[in-house]
Design a protein around this motif. Sequence first.
Motif, PDB file in Angstrom:
ATOM      1  N   THR A   2     -26.463  -1.549  16.725  1.00 21.25           N
ATOM      2  CA  THR A   2     -26.707  -2.986  16.658  1.00 21.25           C
ATOM      3  C   THR A   2     -28.099  -3.377  17.148  1.00 21.25           C
ATOM      4  O   THR A   2     -28.618  -4.420  16.743  1.00 21.25           O
ATOM      5  CB  THR A   2     -25.644  -3.759  17.470  1.00 21.25           C
ATOM      6  N   ASN A   3     -28.712  -2.565  18.001  1.00 20.12           N
ATOM      7  CA  ASN A   3     -30.022  -2.921  18.545  1.00 20.12           C
ATOM      8  C   ASN A   3     -31.192  -2.293  17.796  1.00 20.12           C
ATOM      9  O   ASN A   3     -32.306  -2.836  17.818  1.00 20.12           O
ATOM     10  CB  ASN A   3     -30.099  -2.529  20.019  1.00 20.12           C
ATOM     11  N   TYR A   4     -30.960  -1.148  17.149  1.00 17.28           N
ATOM     12  CA  TYR A   4     -32.051  -0.472  16.439  1.00 17.28           C
ATOM     13  C   TYR A   4     -31.701  -0.118  15.001  1.00 17.28           C
ATOM     14  O   TYR A   4     -32.530   0.431  14.288  1.00 17.28           O
ATOM     15  CB  TYR A   4     -32.453   0.805  17.188  1.00 17.28           C
ATOM     16  N   GLY A   5     -30.485  -0.393  14.603  1.00  9.75           N
ATOM     17  CA  GLY A   5     -30.084  -0.037  13.251  1.00  9.75           C
ATOM     18  C   GLY A   5     -29.913   1.451  13.045  1.00  9.75           C
ATOM     19  O   GLY A   5     -29.921   1.929  11.908  1.00  9.75           O
ATOM     20  N   ILE A   6     -29.758   2.227  14.132  1.00 10.64           N
ATOM     21  CA  ILE A   6     -29.579   3.662  14.031  1.00 10.64           C
ATOM     22  C   ILE A   6     -28.193   3.935  13.462  1.00 10.64           C
ATOM     23  O   ILE A   6     -27.180   3.676  14.114  1.00 10.64           O
ATOM     24  CB  ILE A   6     -29.732   4.346  15.395  1.00 10.64           C
ATOM     25  N   ARG A   7     -28.142   4.448  12.257  1.00  4.94           N
ATOM     26  CA  ARG A   7     -26.860   4.634  11.575  1.00  4.94           C
ATOM     27  C   ARG A   7     -26.330   6.050  11.709  1.00  4.94           C
ATOM     28  O   ARG A   7     -25.144   6.255  11.926  1.00  4.94           O
ATOM     29  CB  ARG A   7     -26.991   4.274  10.102  1.00  4.94           C
ATOM     30  N   GLN A   8     -27.198   7.045  11.550  1.00  2.47           N
ATOM     31  CA  GLN A   8     -26.744   8.426  11.526  1.00  2.47           C
ATOM     32  C   GLN A   8     -26.910   9.084  12.890  1.00  2.47           C
ATOM     33  O   GLN A   8     -27.998   9.052  13.472  1.00  2.47           O
ATOM     34  CB  GLN A   8     -27.526   9.236  10.480  1.00  2.47           C
ATOM     35  N   VAL A   9     -25.833   9.684  13.374  1.00  2.00           N
ATOM     36  CA  VAL A   9     -25.863  10.358  14.664  1.00  2.00           C
ATOM     37  C   VAL A   9     -25.210  11.726  14.550  1.00  2.00           C
ATOM     38  O   VAL A   9     -24.439  11.996  13.629  1.00  2.00           O
ATOM     39  CB  VAL A   9     -25.147   9.533  15.767  1.00  2.00           C
ATOM     40  N   LEU A  10     -25.543  12.570  15.509  1.00  2.00           N
ATOM     41  CA  LEU A  10     -24.920  13.887  15.608  1.00  2.00           C
ATOM     42  C   LEU A  10     -23.564  13.751  16.290  1.00  2.00           C
ATOM     43  O   LEU A  10     -23.395  12.942  17.198  1.00  2.00           O
ATOM     44  CB  LEU A  10     -25.820  14.808  16.428  1.00  2.00           C
ATOM     45  N   ASN A  11     -22.629  14.557  15.845  1.00  2.00           N
ATOM     46  CA  ASN A  11     -21.289  14.519  16.414  1.00  2.00           C
ATOM     47  C   ASN A  11     -20.860  15.932  16.763  1.00  2.00           C
ATOM     48  O   ASN A  11     -21.051  16.853  15.962  1.00  2.00           O
ATOM     49  CB  ASN A  11     -20.304  13.903  15.407  1.00  2.00           C
ATOM     50  N   LEU A  12     -20.309  16.121  17.962  1.00  5.21           N
ATOM     51  CA  LEU A  12     -20.081  17.492  18.405  1.00  5.21           C
ATOM     52  C   LEU A  12     -18.727  17.726  19.057  1.00  5.21           C
ATOM     53  O   LEU A  12     -18.515  18.763  19.672  1.00  5.21           O
ATOM     54  CB  LEU A  12     -21.201  17.922  19.365  1.00  5.21           C
ATOM     55  N   ASN A  13     -17.793  16.804  18.902  1.00  9.58           N
ATOM     56  CA  ASN A  13     -16.500  16.949  19.554  1.00  9.58           C
ATOM     57  C   ASN A  13     -15.408  16.407  18.630  1.00  9.58           C
ATOM     58  O   ASN A  13     -15.610  15.371  17.994  1.00  9.58           O
ATOM     59  CB  ASN A  13     -16.519  16.181  20.885  1.00  9.58           C
ATOM     60  N   PRO A  14     -14.262  17.043  18.531  1.00 12.41           N
ATOM     61  CA  PRO A  14     -13.200  16.547  17.637  1.00 12.41           C
ATOM     62  C   PRO A  14     -12.799  15.100  17.926  1.00 12.41           C
ATOM     63  O   PRO A  14     -12.470  14.352  17.008  1.00 12.41           O
ATOM     64  CB  PRO A  14     -12.038  17.512  17.895  1.00 12.41           C
ATOM     65  N   GLY A  15     -12.833  14.717  19.204  1.00  7.97           N
ATOM     66  CA  GLY A  15     -12.454  13.354  19.549  1.00  7.97           C
ATOM     67  C   GLY A  15     -13.431  12.327  19.022  1.00  7.97           C
ATOM     68  O   GLY A  15     -13.024  11.282  18.482  1.00  7.97           O
ATOM     69  N   THR A  16     -14.723  12.587  19.155  1.00  6.40           N
ATOM     70  CA  THR A  16     -15.708  11.624  18.668  1.00  6.40           C
ATOM     71  C   THR A  16     -15.785  11.650  17.148  1.00  6.40           C
ATOM     72  O   THR A  16     -16.128  10.638  16.529  1.00  6.40           O
ATOM     73  CB  THR A  16     -17.089  11.881  19.305  1.00  6.40           C
TER      74      THR A  16
END
Length: 436
Positions: A221-235
């Motif tokens: 919401t503050n920078y428009g960062i859409r794509q992130v790395l994900n490294l855990n089944p829960g997230t």
Amino acid sequence: MIENLRERLKIPTARLEAINDILVEPNMEAIANFLNVVSKYGTPEEINAKAKQAASLTALLERVRQTRPEYLTDLQWLQQQADEGAFVSIADYRQNVIGNKTKSLTFDDKYAVTLEISACQYFPWIIAAARRAIAQQSLMPGRFIQVRQMKEQETDGDLPAIAAAMQIIGASFVVTLDTKGTDGSNVHLGGAETIAGYFGGVGQPNDRALQWLNEYLYYYTNYGIRQVLNLNPGTVLLGYLLHRLGVDIEFKISVFMGNDNPYAALWTLLGAKLFSRDDGSSPLIGFNWSNSVNNETIEITSQFRQALDFEQQVRFEHHITETWKGIVRQPYNRRDELMELASCVPNISAKHEGGDPEVEQMRQHPSDIFDYFRDKQEIIASGDWEHLTQNFLDKFDALNKTAQALTEQGLSVLAAGNLHPLERKHLSTLQVTTYD
């Protein structure tokens, strides 16, 4: 006999009712906690609107002006070089690499390989790579990965500068949020050595999954960062649920998730399909394979990726080179295997996390995965800034060796789209605002 056994694997559609009962049950604490975090930022529609505004080039440049106004000059230079056609076109690049053979080859864009570099920690490295690309008439990556402290790069202005640069050059990029094992969440380990804990799935224990969700929504919401790395089944599941609500999150799954066989990949893709939207879309836009996978694993997985209608959505991100220290046994170079894979499996990115081994072993400071977790000021104070910059440029050179090898085989590559059009023409792209 086999056909009879196959029939036993079918899952009755009624089983979905048990899943839906969990998702909609008001007293189900796990789902209630998830919705409470999301609601702090508004409705999904309001969240997406905030992100769209924050991601606009004008808004990002204003952020740069407030934090690192000197970067505006670099961004203006980058835009000018793009507009003036300083970067090589794909057609000219092919001509430079294979000469008149271009007339006899048909480049099939269905199997175009995305040129990916990791990790691009600092904005000045993008400018250094761009200068090298112009001088050498080589290619800028079509995809960048960041593994740097988010709060540090937010404070020093690199975060909005990199996001603006990606828009200018026409590349996708992924950031790594701070809510991960190296943040001290594993009380039995400390610092970057916690990276080893990722393989046991202990990078985001207990309430860290919800912290990851909150952190994502902040940067979205503050920078428009859409794509992130994900490294855990829960997230990963939280990402699926957030997208299902209507928030336009996108994520790729880290190498540390351990997708190292077709069945691990099937489990990942089944979850993506189960929680996909009615239009078939999923927030899962790619995942890194474990460094141990072979071509057969990727080829087998490609079959059910296509069957699940994810061939164009989910990119297979495959390490071609790795950092010299801290993660794999060296020498590690999968370029020759990529040449075989790229002609039959679509939507692959060739990820370059290190220089070629013969280059790395000669460096005074070869690339090291643990450098990703160092503070910027400590890097500068130690005298390692130039070393790490050289490490990044070594990765850039390795990426271009891969691009050359693919081109020599008549295979297409995806580089930064606004810099490297198929044919050279004047680019009327984004305009960088001048600030006094």
